[in-house]
Design an enzyme around this catalytic site. Sequence first.
Site, PDB file in Angstrom:
ATOM      1  N   GLU A 193       0.807  -1.223   0.000  1.00 20.73           N
ATOM      2  CA  GLU A 193       0.000   0.000   0.000  1.00 20.73           C
ATOM      3  C   GLU A 193       0.843   1.277   0.000  1.00 20.73           C
ATOM      4  O   GLU A 193       0.758   2.103   0.915  1.00 20.73           O
ATOM      5  CB  GLU A 193      -0.967  -0.018   1.179  1.00 20.73           C
ATOM      6  CG  GLU A 193      -1.938  -1.188   1.083  1.00 20.73           C
ATOM      7  CD  GLU A 193      -3.006  -1.208   2.153  1.00 20.73           C
ATOM      8  OE1 GLU A 193      -2.887  -0.464   3.149  1.00 20.73           O
ATOM      9  OE2 GLU A 193      -3.978  -1.974   2.006  1.00 20.73           O
ATOM     10  N   GLU A 313      -4.845  -8.463  -0.802  1.00 18.31           N
ATOM     11  CA  GLU A 313      -5.699  -8.423   0.378  1.00 18.31           C
ATOM     12  C   GLU A 313      -7.132  -8.222  -0.095  1.00 18.31           C
ATOM     13  O   GLU A 313      -7.380  -7.451  -1.028  1.00 18.31           O
ATOM     14  CB  GLU A 313      -5.342  -7.263   1.323  1.00 18.31           C
ATOM     15  CG  GLU A 313      -3.966  -7.329   1.941  1.00 18.31           C
ATOM     16  CD  GLU A 313      -3.688  -6.138   2.865  1.00 18.31           C
ATOM     17  OE1 GLU A 313      -4.646  -5.410   3.209  1.00 18.31           O
ATOM     18  OE2 GLU A 313      -2.529  -5.940   3.221  1.00 18.31           O
TER      19      GLU A 313
END
Length: 581
Positions: A193, A313
């Site tokens: 991220e 994810e």
Amino acid sequence: MSGLRDNMGTTRRWVGMLASGIVMLLAALTVVTVGSAGAMADTAARDRPASDSAMAQVAAMQPGWNLGNSLDATGSDETSWGNPRITEALLDNVRAQGFNSIRIPVTWGQHQGPAPNHTIDAAYLNRVKEVVDWALADGFHVMINIHHDSWQWIANMPADRAGVLARYNAIWKQLATTFRNSSPRLVFESVNEPQFTGSSGDAQNAALLHELNTSFHRIVRESGGNNATRLLVLPTLHTSADQARVDELVATFDALGDPHLAATVHYYGYWPFSVNVAGGTRFDATAQKDLTDAFDRVHNAFVARGIPVILGEYGLLGFDRHTGTIQQGEKLKFFEALGYHARVRKITTMLWDNGQHFQRTGFRWNDPELFAQIKSSWTTRSGTASSDQVFSARGAAVTDKTLTLNLNGTSFVGLRHGATDLVRGRDYTVQGDRLTLTASALTRLSGSRAYGTNAVLHARFSRGVPWRIDLITHDTPILRSTTGTTNSFAIPTDFRGDRLATMEARYADGSNAGPHNWTSYKEFDRAFAPDYTAGVTTLTSDFFAEVKDGSRVTLTFHYWSGTTVTYYVTKSGTSVTGTTA
């Protein structure tokens, strides 16, 4: 993702056993001699991916699981976020659930020495290698990364480009050396991220991430050994599936021209649904389109060009608090659809689990029904319905109740109560996609009609898992006047069998009150929460922190039966008064 990453993320974004059999077959075919030479050949074959193709390797990784909130914890060790120390037994049991890959997020910063060498603590690096080796020995494909460092110090790259890049490069040089000769089933992900603080905008963000990704690529490839062709995974900015972010990463792939690369994004759903705010209580057409649009974008940009995609994810953001933030049937529909749409677009999925799903010492699923739906979605579709709840008011005569079936390409087979098949035409009827439960069946199955769930039915389809239907007796909930403080305020509530869906908050002039003042509907569990056992509805300190002092707020509680109840609260300093009128 973690509890901390979850909060940050909500502000910024609205196959299987066959692969193992192939590996075993390859191993058997390579045994050309006996003794040590045969054993060496067998080991070498097992360690090779199913083929040299990145697409084939990523396909063999389906499905995957995240070992979240352990080695990625930002405290002193892997237990600092509440999870137990990782054991071989845990990995063995995860493998037994049908997962073929495991993502092991790792945060390095607190275990890293000062410049210029930025040496990783040897004991910590050895611990990471120990866990990786356990997973490889279990037959997993394994993905490791640089995780929460992304927001802890990598985010400072706009102000300290040289310093951040040197520290980042130092980590990957050490990891490339440590794992140089590890099995090709070990995969490297450049950074989790990625995000940047204080940048000038999209162009600088894209340039900085491109620099990180290409530097990572160069370091790993130059280290040789199995790293020369090891699968490397590159993220978009924020691991977002937005078109602009996808296009930026496409440019990096075009520049590198390396066939041993994969792209990664994350998906936590349409934000109002994912956290249950702004009335997003259902997996409705808007939430469904958000999912299909995201998967279409990454498929068209990458998979259609032969570049594999890993959904590193996935889940729902509200799960970091507890999985009850989202209503059970609605969450099941989300995961059923996600599994299907990822499968048809050839996207490998890795379930985010920070300890809320699979018990790390008990080795059981906290929500077996949820996991059954997820597992089924890896190979087929399941039928669902407009709801998993059928409400009948105790204060009124029982009437027929109708649900809309979502067949999802299956066909309806029948309705069952326990081990007993209900009788079509007497207990229920089906016309097209309309399932109607008859009043006589509801009366019989509800018995004495105590408040709450009186019976559980299962709609069965030609494929997939059955759809549970709770038969619930209810009456309008009763809320009572009370007093409390902004830090401790609980409305005495007799739920009378009903279940709370959401809450609105408005001032007398009709404007929205409380957090997220762009909507009247507040966030479930952040602003309010039901406690059915204690018989209270709690309003949180976060809610009162954004309520005007001295103003009366009208609360409208929406229940899943369709009932609404009005209540009033007035804040005076730290004191709160609640009334029914």
